[in-house]
Design a protein around this motif. Structure first.
Motif, PDB file in Angstrom:
ATOM      1  N   VAL A 203       0.957  -1.302   0.151  1.00  0.00           N
ATOM      2  CA  VAL A 203       0.394  -0.031   0.133  1.00  0.00           C
ATOM      3  C   VAL A 203       1.066   1.302  -0.196  1.00  0.00           C
ATOM      4  O   VAL A 203       1.802   1.545   0.915  1.00  0.00           O
ATOM      5  CB  VAL A 203      -0.876   0.138   1.079  1.00  0.00           C
ATOM      6  N   TYR A 204       0.615   2.158  -1.552  1.00  0.00           N
ATOM      7  CA  TYR A 204       1.195   3.367  -1.442  1.00  0.00           C
ATOM      8  C   TYR A 204       0.535   5.184  -0.861  1.00  0.00           C
ATOM      9  O   TYR A 204      -0.705   4.401  -1.312  1.00  0.00           O
ATOM     10  CB  TYR A 204       1.996   3.783  -2.309  1.00  0.00           C
ATOM     11  N   GLN A 205       0.673   5.536   0.303  1.00  0.00           N
ATOM     12  CA  GLN A 205       0.399   6.557   0.444  1.00  0.00           C
ATOM     13  C   GLN A 205       0.649   7.743   0.223  1.00  0.00           C
ATOM     14  O   GLN A 205       2.068   7.385  -0.554  1.00  0.00           O
ATOM     15  CB  GLN A 205       0.291   7.585   2.055  1.00  0.00           C
ATOM     16  N   LEU A 206       0.087   8.977  -0.369  1.00  0.00           N
ATOM     17  CA  LEU A 206       1.025   9.425  -1.686  1.00  0.00           C
ATOM     18  C   LEU A 206       0.187  10.924  -1.318  1.00  0.00           C
ATOM     19  O   LEU A 206      -0.708  11.225  -0.049  1.00  0.00           O
ATOM     20  CB  LEU A 206       0.160   9.625  -2.720  1.00  0.00           C
ATOM     21  N   HIS A 207       1.584  11.803  -1.266  1.00  0.00           N
ATOM     22  CA  HIS A 207       0.841  13.367  -1.074  1.00  0.00           C
ATOM     23  C   HIS A 207       0.837  13.968  -2.235  1.00  0.00           C
ATOM     24  O   HIS A 207       1.767  14.021  -3.589  1.00  0.00           O
ATOM     25  CB  HIS A 207       1.390  13.696  -0.458  1.00  0.00           C
ATOM     26  N   THR A 208       0.036  15.234  -2.969  1.00  0.00           N
ATOM     27  CA  THR A 208       0.166  15.790  -3.775  1.00  0.00           C
ATOM     28  C   THR A 208       1.610  16.986  -3.631  1.00  0.00           C
ATOM     29  O   THR A 208       1.386  17.843  -2.526  1.00  0.00           O
ATOM     30  CB  THR A 208      -0.877  16.918  -4.426  1.00  0.00           C
ATOM     31  N   LEU A 209       2.660  16.906  -5.376  1.00  0.00           N
ATOM     32  CA  LEU A 209       3.303  18.544  -4.863  1.00  0.00           C
ATOM     33  C   LEU A 209       2.669  20.030  -4.912  1.00  0.00           C
ATOM     34  O   LEU A 209       2.282  19.262  -6.489  1.00  0.00           O
ATOM     35  CB  LEU A 209       4.903  17.730  -5.113  1.00  0.00           C
ATOM     36  N   GLN A 210       2.420  20.235  -4.348  1.00  0.00           N
ATOM     37  CA  GLN A 210       2.392  21.756  -5.140  1.00  0.00           C
ATOM     38  C   GLN A 210       2.847  22.619  -5.770  1.00  0.00           C
ATOM     39  O   GLN A 210       3.862  22.582  -6.065  1.00  0.00           O
ATOM     40  CB  GLN A 210       2.061  22.391  -3.625  1.00  0.00           C
ATOM     41  N   PRO A 211       2.512  23.120  -7.521  1.00  0.00           N
ATOM     42  CA  PRO A 211       3.054  23.842  -7.922  1.00  0.00           C
ATOM     43  C   PRO A 211       4.144  24.344  -7.502  1.00  0.00           C
ATOM     44  O   PRO A 211       5.296  24.759  -8.554  1.00  0.00           O
ATOM     45  CB  PRO A 211       1.930  24.715  -8.200  1.00  0.00           C
ATOM     46  N   ASN A 212       4.602  25.471  -6.753  1.00  0.00           N
ATOM     47  CA  ASN A 212       4.871  26.028  -6.282  1.00  0.00           C
ATOM     48  C   ASN A 212       6.783  24.926  -4.979  1.00  0.00           C
ATOM     49  O   ASN A 212       7.467  25.930  -4.435  1.00  0.00           O
ATOM     50  CB  ASN A 212       4.409  27.364  -4.882  1.00  0.00           C
ATOM     51  N   ASN A 216      13.410  19.687  -6.826  1.00  0.00           N
ATOM     52  CA  ASN A 216      13.396  18.760  -7.492  1.00  0.00           C
ATOM     53  C   ASN A 216      12.890  17.846  -8.227  1.00  0.00           C
ATOM     54  O   ASN A 216      12.754  16.340  -7.482  1.00  0.00           O
ATOM     55  CB  ASN A 216      14.832  18.918  -7.812  1.00  0.00           C
ATOM     56  N   PHE A 217      11.635  17.658  -9.419  1.00  0.00           N
ATOM     57  CA  PHE A 217      10.887  16.674  -9.515  1.00  0.00           C
ATOM     58  C   PHE A 217      11.429  15.356 -10.632  1.00  0.00           C
ATOM     59  O   PHE A 217      11.419  16.054 -11.678  1.00  0.00           O
ATOM     60  CB  PHE A 217       9.412  17.713 -10.084  1.00  0.00           C
ATOM     61  N   ARG A 218      11.707  14.578 -10.263  1.00  0.00           N
ATOM     62  CA  ARG A 218      11.956  13.620 -11.062  1.00  0.00           C
ATOM     63  C   ARG A 218      11.178  11.884 -10.725  1.00  0.00           C
ATOM     64  O   ARG A 218      11.677  11.890 -10.065  1.00  0.00           O
ATOM     65  CB  ARG A 218      13.395  13.095 -10.436  1.00  0.00           C
ATOM     66  N   PRO A 219      11.104  11.722 -12.408  1.00  0.00           N
ATOM     67  CA  PRO A 219       9.623  11.168 -11.957  1.00  0.00           C
ATOM     68  C   PRO A 219      10.789   9.501 -12.022  1.00  0.00           C
ATOM     69  O   PRO A 219      11.761   9.045 -12.632  1.00  0.00           O
ATOM     70  CB  PRO A 219       9.212  10.877 -13.377  1.00  0.00           C
ATOM     71  N   PHE A 232       6.059  10.780  -9.183  1.00  0.00           N
ATOM     72  CA  PHE A 232       5.386  10.622 -10.834  1.00  0.00           C
ATOM     73  C   PHE A 232       4.431  11.460 -10.645  1.00  0.00           C
ATOM     74  O   PHE A 232       3.328  12.275 -10.345  1.00  0.00           O
ATOM     75  CB  PHE A 232       4.803   8.496 -10.343  1.00  0.00           C
ATOM     76  N   GLU A 233       4.122  11.521 -12.133  1.00  0.00           N
ATOM     77  CA  GLU A 233       2.888  12.423 -12.665  1.00  0.00           C
ATOM     78  C   GLU A 233       1.457  11.473 -12.479  1.00  0.00           C
ATOM     79  O   GLU A 233       1.496  10.647 -13.833  1.00  0.00           O
ATOM     80  CB  GLU A 233       3.612  13.267 -14.171  1.00  0.00           C
ATOM     81  N   TRP A 234       0.208  12.173 -12.264  1.00  0.00           N
ATOM     82  CA  TRP A 234      -0.675  11.602 -13.190  1.00  0.00           C
ATOM     83  C   TRP A 234      -2.054  12.005 -12.693  1.00  0.00           C
ATOM     84  O   TRP A 234      -2.149  12.809 -12.233  1.00  0.00           O
ATOM     85  CB  TRP A 234      -0.750  10.381 -11.555  1.00  0.00           C
ATOM     86  N   GLY A 235      -2.125  12.303 -14.408  1.00  0.00           N
ATOM     87  CA  GLY A 235      -3.405  13.568 -15.291  1.00  0.00           C
ATOM     88  C   GLY A 235      -2.641  15.257 -15.051  1.00  0.00           C
ATOM     89  O   GLY A 235      -1.490  15.024 -15.553  1.00  0.00           O
ATOM     90  N   SER A 236      -3.569  15.565 -13.883  1.00  0.00           N
ATOM     91  CA  SER A 236      -2.229  17.219 -13.866  1.00  0.00           C
ATOM     92  C   SER A 236      -1.800  17.108 -12.907  1.00  0.00           C
ATOM     93  O   SER A 236      -0.994  17.789 -12.607  1.00  0.00           O
ATOM     94  CB  SER A 236      -4.036  17.731 -14.513  1.00  0.00           C
ATOM     95  N   GLN A 237      -1.847  16.212 -11.743  1.00  0.00           N
ATOM     96  CA  GLN A 237      -0.559  16.360 -10.792  1.00  0.00           C
ATOM     97  C   GLN A 237       0.537  14.998 -10.906  1.00  0.00           C
ATOM     98  O   GLN A 237       0.489  14.289 -11.275  1.00  0.00           O
ATOM     99  CB  GLN A 237      -1.857  15.633  -9.595  1.00  0.00           C
ATOM    100  N   ARG A 238       1.117  16.533  -9.915  1.00  0.00           N
ATOM    101  CA  ARG A 238       2.087  15.641  -9.489  1.00  0.00           C
ATOM    102  C   ARG A 238       2.213  14.869  -7.695  1.00  0.00           C
ATOM    103  O   ARG A 238       1.883  16.008  -7.181  1.00  0.00           O
ATOM    104  CB  ARG A 238       3.473  16.928  -9.160  1.00  0.00           C
ATOM    105  N   LEU A 239       3.222  13.856  -7.844  1.00  0.00           N
ATOM    106  CA  LEU A 239       2.628  13.035  -6.535  1.00  0.00           C
ATOM    107  C   LEU A 239       3.596  12.717  -6.655  1.00  0.00           C
ATOM    108  O   LEU A 239       4.898  11.997  -6.940  1.00  0.00           O
ATOM    109  CB  LEU A 239       1.276  12.129  -6.634  1.00  0.00           C
ATOM    110  N   GLU A 240       4.263  12.210  -4.525  1.00  0.00           N
ATOM    111  CA  GLU A 240       4.894  11.942  -4.163  1.00  0.00           C
ATOM    112  C   GLU A 240       4.782  10.821  -3.388  1.00  0.00           C
ATOM    113  O   GLU A 240       3.408  10.905  -2.513  1.00  0.00           O
ATOM    114  CB  GLU A 240       6.238  12.747  -3.592  1.00  0.00           C
ATOM    115  N   VAL A 241       5.290   9.144  -3.225  1.00  0.00           N
ATOM    116  CA  VAL A 241       4.928   8.194  -1.729  1.00  0.00           C
ATOM    117  C   VAL A 241       5.625   9.303  -0.218  1.00  0.00           C
ATOM    118  O   VAL A 241       6.911   9.210  -0.167  1.00  0.00           O
ATOM    119  CB  VAL A 241       5.688   7.573  -2.282  1.00  0.00           C
ATOM    120  N   SER A 242       4.821   8.537   0.527  1.00  0.00           N
ATOM    121  CA  SER A 242       4.543   9.531   1.395  1.00  0.00           C
ATOM    122  C   SER A 242       5.143   8.604   3.159  1.00  0.00           C
ATOM    123  O   SER A 242       6.170   8.246   3.511  1.00  0.00           O
ATOM    124  CB  SER A 242       4.155  10.216   1.995  1.00  0.00           C
ATOM    125  N   HIS A 243       4.284   7.458   2.391  1.00  0.00           N
ATOM    126  CA  HIS A 243       4.387   6.103   3.159  1.00  0.00           C
ATOM    127  C   HIS A 243       4.734   4.831   2.497  1.00  0.00           C
ATOM    128  O   HIS A 243       3.317   4.334   1.266  1.00  0.00           O
ATOM    129  CB  HIS A 243       3.554   6.489   4.446  1.00  0.00           C
TER     130      HIS A 243
END
Length: 274
Positions: A203-212, A216-219, A232-243
């Motif tokens: 199970v991956y918990q995610l949080h959204t990376l804010q535009p500001n 350094n975004f690296r998929p 990773f990028e999904w749709g129009s969002q950039r997301l990061e695995v938190s847990h």
């Protein structure tokens, strides 16, 4: 000199006779042994209760991990399909308890088990087409058969020992995310796979990376298990695995099958070396 040549011819005749005996008697003895072992392996994939007796029986496995108690639950396996998942997740961010379960009308096919079973069936098919009445003419013919059988067995074993490497968008797009009722929250990803004799749930918990965000975004690329911080990028969002929460359960009959694969491969190699 004539006597020496006659002796050499006689020795050659004896050697040829021994080789013919090896090609017929010993090769077929090993082939019978291989068939018996692989039929046992095949039976492990066809669980009791299958066939004419009705639907394949269900087996319940309790998920566990030595490193976390934040994920607990039970997975129900029915042959090569996951027929139910009942999982409780303690969300560390807000200390909320989340319950995940499969929809009653859905099953998730475990492609690794399907593929392994198909490779075993193909190996048995190759062996049964060389029964006792078949006369091997050359050693090369035996080697060719052993190579073909070993290829199928190696592929069968590799399907269980080498889970697919997936990117996070591939996991997000997987049909597994649509198996749950209620619908999986948008900040969670779930992956299920076989690793050796274990059924693993991540199970991956995610949080959204804010535009500001100054990060350094690296998929992230493909992986069996992604680490916290993977982006990773999904749709129009950039997301990061938190847990990341990984739990697993041992499937005893998969362990049996892997042992049978190893013994069969050793038999094939021993015959090739003779």
């Amino acid at each position: 000199m004539a006597t020496a040549m006659a002796a050499t011819a006689a020795e050659r005749a004896v050697l040829e006779e021994e080789f013919r005996w090896l090609l017929h008697a010993e090769v077929h003895a090993v082939l019978r042994q291989l068939q018996d072992i692989l039929k046992e392996a095949s039976l492990r994939f066809t669980l009791p209760g299958s066939g004419t007796e009705g639907p394949v029986k269900q087996e319940n496995f309790i998920l566990g991990s030595c490193g976390t108690d934040q994920v607990k639950g039970v997975l129900t396996l029915q042959g090569d399909a996951l027929s139910q998942a009942d999982v409780n997740l303690n969300m560390p961010r807000n200390n909320q308890l989340l319950h995940l379960a499969f929809r009653e009308d859905k099953q998730w096919k475990l492609q690794q088990i399907q593929d392994a079973r198909n490779h075993v069936s193909q190996a048995i098919y190759l062996l049964t087409h060389r029964d006792e009445s078949y006369q091997f003419k050359t050693g090369a013919e035996v080697l060719k058969l052993m190579d073909a059988v070993m290829l199928q067995l190696t592929r069968a074993r590799n399907r269980l020992t080498t889970p697919a490497t997936l990117t996070l968008p591939e996991i997000a797009a997987s049909g597994l995310t649509r198996m749950f009722a209620p619908t999986l929250p948008s900040d969670l990803l779930v992956n299920v796979y076989i690793n050796l004799n274990k059924l693993c749930l991540t199970v991956y918990q995610l949080h959204t990376l804010q535009p500001n965000s100054t990060k350094n975004f690296r998929p992230a690329g493909g992986a069996v298990l992604h680490s916290p911080g993977a982006m990773f990028e999904w749709g129009s969002q950039r997301l990061e695995v938190s847990h990341v929460h990984k739990v697993e359960c041992v499937i005893p009959w998969l362990n049996d099958a892997l042992v049978y694969f190893t013994v069969s491969l050793q038999l094939c190699q021993q015959l090739k070396d003779k």
